[in-house]
Each structure stands twice: as structure tokens, then as C-alpha cells.
Design a protein around this motif. Structure first.
Motif, PDB file in Angstrom:
ATOM      1  N   PRO A 317       0.818  -1.231   0.000  1.00 33.72           N
ATOM      2  CA  PRO A 317       0.000   0.000   0.000  1.00 33.72           C
ATOM      3  C   PRO A 317       0.846   1.271   0.000  1.00 33.72           C
ATOM      4  O   PRO A 317       0.501   2.259  -0.675  1.00 33.72           O
ATOM      5  N   THR A 318       1.957   1.266   0.730  1.00 31.21           N
ATOM      6  CA  THR A 318       2.836   2.436   0.760  1.00 31.21           C
ATOM      7  C   THR A 318       3.449   2.683  -0.612  1.00 31.21           C
ATOM      8  O   THR A 318       3.498   3.828  -1.098  1.00 31.21           O
ATOM      9  N   TRP A 319       3.911   1.623  -1.248  1.00 31.54           N
ATOM     10  CA  TRP A 319       4.546   1.770  -2.558  1.00 31.54           C
ATOM     11  C   TRP A 319       3.538   2.184  -3.626  1.00 31.54           C
ATOM     12  O   TRP A 319       3.864   2.973  -4.515  1.00 31.54           O
ATOM     13  N   GLN A 320       2.324   1.666  -3.521  1.00 34.80           N
ATOM     14  CA  GLN A 320       1.301   2.094  -4.484  1.00 34.80           C
ATOM     15  C   GLN A 320       1.027   3.585  -4.342  1.00 34.80           C
ATOM     16  O   GLN A 320       0.921   4.317  -5.339  1.00 34.80           O
ATOM     17  N   ASP A 325       1.182   9.186  -5.925  1.00 34.74           N
ATOM     18  CA  ASP A 325       1.454  10.553  -5.487  1.00 34.74           C
ATOM     19  C   ASP A 325       2.577  11.183  -6.311  1.00 34.74           C
ATOM     20  O   ASP A 325       2.561  12.394  -6.574  1.00 34.74           O
ATOM     21  N   GLY A 326       3.549  10.365  -6.736  1.00 33.39           N
ATOM     22  CA  GLY A 326       4.619  10.896  -7.572  1.00 33.39           C
ATOM     23  C   GLY A 326       4.108  11.367  -8.923  1.00 33.39           C
ATOM     24  O   GLY A 326       4.498  12.438  -9.409  1.00 33.39           O
ATOM     25  N   GLY A 353       2.172  -7.496  -6.546  1.00 32.90           N
ATOM     26  CA  GLY A 353       0.735  -7.697  -6.373  1.00 32.90           C
ATOM     27  C   GLY A 353      -0.134  -6.827  -7.256  1.00 32.90           C
ATOM     28  O   GLY A 353      -1.330  -6.678  -6.988  1.00 32.90           O
ATOM     29  N   GLY A 354       0.437  -6.224  -8.294  1.00 24.96           N
ATOM     30  CA  GLY A 354      -0.353  -5.390  -9.201  1.00 24.96           C
ATOM     31  C   GLY A 354      -0.567  -3.974  -8.722  1.00 24.96           C
ATOM     32  O   GLY A 354      -1.408  -3.248  -9.269  1.00 24.96           O
TER      33      GLY A 354
END
Length: 415
Positions: A317-320, A325-326, A353-354
Motif C-alpha cells: 500500500p505504501t509503494w502504491q 502521489d509521484g 501484487g499489481g
């Protein structure tokens, strides 16, 4: 034209560096499923024809060659012909979503994003790897530069996935999207496309076109509907594997009639011509929580987050959110600043995980319906660029990353 096909070896080249210098894509994949870097699998795809493609313009198609492609008239669902900016008029904020590889497998990601584009008025560019329409049984008809016949660093599709990919290509074009090229064998590294000469690139482009124009013969799908476009005129741009080899690709692409190339990396500034064609490369965008930027591509976010392998699911979730946000930060920087087109590249993948697919889907949903925002294909973008006064484009190129005109657009482009 000689022999044309591509052998995909099980040993996949891995290219990518952290932060700004990261390569645009990798040949590494999820080996547990046999999936290559574009998310392809050698299994029967879940997608299929969603409607009878028929003919795009309402008239009987003019079959070309062996009937793999056809001239069906002007492409449907295109925007009005572009006009020059009026004096003092601010430029629209263009956003280009593009996809490297562009094949349909059991994950149904080609169909997912094609449908998402329809829902949110977003035309996109699908960079088709030519060998995704070439059966592995015909691989020796591909002669990659500097390799044995049939060699390739990405995997061939199953017969079912080839048929499903053809379905998606027909629908995508009829809905207004562009079909470009990701070339064929995806060779990265020192002995890959970065070592190719201009003539090598010309051969690769010719073979990519041949695979698209002769799939009825190579696959035996003689009863299938043709692709509803003439690839000699449809193909006007591409993106090289791993964003390598652009220096010799550009003169080859110009010779082959391309209008643009998206194989390099750049800052968020207005594009310029090189070798007579538009260089519209991937851009460096903010990497939230870090002091560096990365290229606006799923693979580059992944490499900076978990390396070349999937990471801790607790971090997904953090990486998504970081990718989402980037990209939004990059959009805001352009929209509130120099209005340079935002160029985003991706692959159809299930990395981590997509999460990268979900992040891009959310960005499309948020940005494309906004007033003043035009989510377009590369072809539509270069149509607009070609319609502008060269002096206006020179003035736009004078603006740096995130730099708004000091006295506003009305003064900056007063004429």
C-alpha cells in the motif's frame, strides 16, 4: 522481405539502476508463472473479442497483403484537427499514457486499461512487441541483429494469447488509441540494442511491421478479422527496450517514416525535434519520501522500492501510494508551471501484487476528466505540436521544469 520472427530465451536480461538513471523497463519477470517483463504468460488468456470489430469506417475494408491488415478509412474517435494556439492562449495540459509490450494474457490488463480509457475519455498509445503476433513455432523467421535466428529475451505468447491480443488491438484502434511498436526481441545491456547500428534498427523495424502485417500466414488464423488499419501508415513511433540505443534508432526511425520516438529520458519540459522527428522521452518525476526523482514508469518505481523482485506485501500500500502521489505531483508541477506534456510509460504486469497497475488506474481516473486536461496518444500529441507556430514552441521550451510564465500566459504568448 526475408525472414521475420523472434525466439524468447528463458534467460532474461535484467537492466535497471536506482533513482534518476534507472532504465525504463526490465526483462526480468515473475518466474513462478513464466511471466516476462510485460506480464505475459504462456496460458490461455481470459479475454476475448468483446464485439464484432467489423470495419471501422462503415465501408467494406480493403484487405492488405495476406489480409492481416486492412484499410478501413479514417480512424474513428479522433479529436478535432488541432489548431495553433491563439495569442495569449495557455496550452492544454497533455498527458500521455503508454504501454510497452501491449499483449493480452490471463491477467486481462490490455482490456482493463483499454476499457478504462473509454470510460474516462483517455486515448493511449499501445507499443506492440511484433513477436507477440508471431507463434513460437515460427520463431526462426525472425532474424534479430547480432543474434541467432529466433533469439529473443522475452517470451512468445500462446496461440490463445495471440488471438486475444489481436482482439484488443482491433478494439483499441477503433476506440481512438494508437498502435506503436516496442520492436521485437527486447535485447538490453552492452550487447543489446545499445550496440545496434542504424541499419540494425531499420531491420528490426521492418521485421516488426512484417509480423503485424503477416500474422494470418504465420498463425494460420485465416478466418479471423483483419486489424482495421494499414500498419505502414499507422506506425509512426515507438519505444526501445530498456530505453537504450536511441542515438542510432533516431536516424533509422526518421528513415522509416516515424514522426516521434519515446526511447530516452528527459525532464518535464516541452519536447524538441531530433533527426527530424519529435523526441518525446519518458520524464523524471518526484519520488515521494525521497530526495531523488525517477522515471515515470512502473518498473522504475518498483526498482527503487523493492529491487527487481517483489517485496514485502506489507509495504505494497505504501509503494502504491508513492507511485500515485509521484505521478500526481508531476502533473501538478506541469499544470501549475510550464504545461509540458506529462509522459507516462508502463507495462502490463502484476509486480508487487499489481500495485502499479492500480496506481496508474487511479491516476487516469483522477486526471483525464479534468477541464483543460487532454489524455492523448503520442500520435495525437505530435499532431498538435506540428500544428503550432515554431516560435511559440521555442518560447514554451524556454520554460524550465515547473516554471510558470512570470507574467502569466496572456503576456508570455501574446504574439
Amino acid at each position: 522481405m526475408g525472414t521475420h520472427a523472434t525466439r524468447l530465451t528463458a534467460t532474461l536480461a535484467v537492466v535497471g539502476a536506482l533513482a534518476l538513471g534507472a532504465a525504463g523497463c526490465s526483462a526480468d519477470g515473475d518466474r513462478s508463472t513464466g511471466r516476462d517483463q510485460h506480464g505475459q504468460e504462456g496460458e490461455s488468456p481470459g479475454g476475448g473479442a468483446e464485439e464484432d470489430p467489423g470495419d471501422a469506417a462503415g465501408a467494406a475494408p480493403q484487405l492488405l497483403g495476406d489480409g492481416s491488415t486492412a484499410n478501413t478509412g479514417p480512424q474513428p474517435e479522433q479529436p478535432p484537427a488541432p489548431e495553433p494556439l491563439a495569442p495569449g492562449e495557455e496550452p492544454p495540459q497533455f498527458v500521455v499514457f503508454s504501454w510497452d509490450g501491449a499483449g493480452e494474457d490471463a491477467n486481462e490488463l490490455f482490456s482493463r486499461f483499454r476499457q478504462l480509457g473509454e470510460e474516462h475519455d483517455a486515448d493511449m498509445t499501445f507499443f506492440l512487441s511484433g513477436l507477440y503476433l508471431l507463434p513460437e513455432s515460427e520463431r526462426l523467421s525472425y532474424e534479430p541483429p547480432g543474434r541467432d535466428p529466433g533469439a529473443s529475451d522475452i517470451g512468445y505468447l500462446s496461440d490463445e494469447s495471440i488471438a486475444a491480443t489481436l482482439d484488443q488491438l482491433r478494439l483499441a484502434w477503433q476506440e481512438g488509441n494508437e498502435i506503436g511498436t516496442h520492436f521485437n526481441g527486447h535485447f538490453c545491456g552492452p550487447t543489446g540494442v545499445s550496440s545496434w547500428s542504424k541499419d540494425d534498427w531499420v531491420s528490426e523495424i521492418e521485421q516488426a511491421k512484417w509480423m503485424v502485417q503477416n500474422w494470418r500466414t504465420t498463425t494460420g488464423l485465416t478466418e479471423a478479422d483483419p486489424l482495421p488499419f494499414d500498419y505502414d501508415t499507422e506506425l509512426v513511433g515507438g519505444r526501445a527496450p530498456c530505453l537504450e540505443g536511441q542515438e542510432n534508432l533516431l536516424p533509422a526511425a526518421a528513415e522509416m517514416g516515424f514522426r516521434y520516438d519515446s526511447s530516452g529520458n528527459s525532464l518535464q519540459v516541452w519536447p524538441e525535434r531530433r533527426h527530424g522527428i519529435w523526441d518525446i522521452s519518458l520524464q523524471s518525476v518526484p519520488m515521494p519520501g525521497h530526495s531523488f526523482e525517477t522515471l515515470a514508469m512502473d518498473y522504475n518505481f518498483m526498482v527503487n522500492q523493492s529491487g527487481e523482485q517483489s517485496g514485502d506485501p506489507a509495504m505494497w500500500p505504501t509503494w502504491q501510494a508513492e507511485m500515485h502521489d509521484g505521478l500526481i505531483a508531476a502533473f501538478d508541477r506541469a499544470y501549475e508551471g510550464n504545461r509540458a506534456p506529462l509522459i507516462i510509460g508502463n507495462h502490463f504486469n502484476q509486480w508487487n501484487g499489481g500495485i502499479y497497475m492500480d496506481a496508474v488506474a487511479d491516476v487516469i481516473t483522477e486526471l483525464c476528466p479534468r477541464d483543460g486536461v487532454e489524455c492523448v496518444s503520442f500520435r495525437q500529441l505530435v499532431d498538435w505540436l506540428d500544428a503550432q507556430d515554431p516560435e511559440v514552441l521555442d518560447r514554451l521550451r524556454s520554460l524550465g521544469v515547473g516554471q510558470a510564465p512570470p507574467d502569466g500566459w496572456a503576456s508570455f504568448l501574446a504574439g
